[in-house]
Design an enzyme around this catalytic site. Structure first.
Site, PDB file in Angstrom:
ATOM      1  N   ASP A  14       0.745  -1.344  -0.026  1.00  0.00           N
ATOM      2  CA  ASP A  14       0.280  -0.532  -0.110  1.00  0.00           C
ATOM      3  C   ASP A  14       0.444   1.263  -0.104  1.00  0.00           C
ATOM      4  OD1 ASP A  14      -1.735   2.009   0.634  1.00  0.00           O
ATOM      5  OD2 ASP A  14      -3.088   0.736   2.183  1.00  0.00           O
ATOM      6  N   HIS A  16      -1.146   4.197   0.305  1.00  0.00           N
ATOM      7  CA  HIS A  16      -1.279   5.598   0.688  1.00  0.00           C
ATOM      8  C   HIS A  16      -0.747   6.555   2.055  1.00  0.00           C
ATOM      9  CE1 HIS A  16      -4.714   3.494  -1.876  1.00  0.00           C
ATOM     10  NE2 HIS A  16      -5.128   4.173  -1.981  1.00  0.00           N
TER      11      HIS A  16
END
Length: 137
Positions: A14, A16
């Site tokens: 990930d 983000h």
């Protein structure tokens, strides 16, 4: 009183980072010592950082929906590494699809997480829980 140390980051593949930065800022403002590992963090990186910094808690976030896979076994690895009982928090968009949060929370608690947060949880909720769980005024 000594500051409590929090290791945090975004697990797995990930990338983000916005929520991660916001939470880091809020935790620092609340008086915590924060070790932010950034994005694409492996379970071993969380554990190594927690051992190195004598952390009081590990905060895992995931937004791309694969938290279920990325987080499995983290509690056991923490226990094996000598971090038995360390606070483990997880939050974000943890599974793919429209699974009711109650089901997601139950699953992550069964994985050994002390607290599980849905997407969009405000930092003050996490901070209040940390202070309560760590016995900080």
């Amino acid at each position: 009183m000594e500051k409590k140390t929090i290791v945090m980051g975004v697990i797995g593949a990930d990338v983000h980072s916005v929520g991660n930065k916001i939470l880091e800022y809020a935790l620092r403002q609340a008086g915590f010592n924060v070790v932010n590992l950034g994005v694409m963090v492996s379970q071993n990186e969380y554990i190594e950082a927690a051992i190195e910094t004598k952390a009081d808690a590990i905060l895992v976030s995931s937004l791309y929906g694969h938290g279920e896979i990325d987080c499995r076994g983290l509690r056991e690895k923490c226990d094996e590494a000598g971090l038995k009982g360390i606070l483990l928090y997880v939050g974000g968009n943890l599974v793919v699809g429209k699974t009711p949060f109650e089901k997601v929370e139950k699953e992550f608690r069964e994985m050994g997480f002390d607290r599980v947060y849905p997407p969009g949880t405000m930092p003050d909720v996490t901070i209040a829980d940390l202070k309560k769980d760590l016995g900080v005024n």
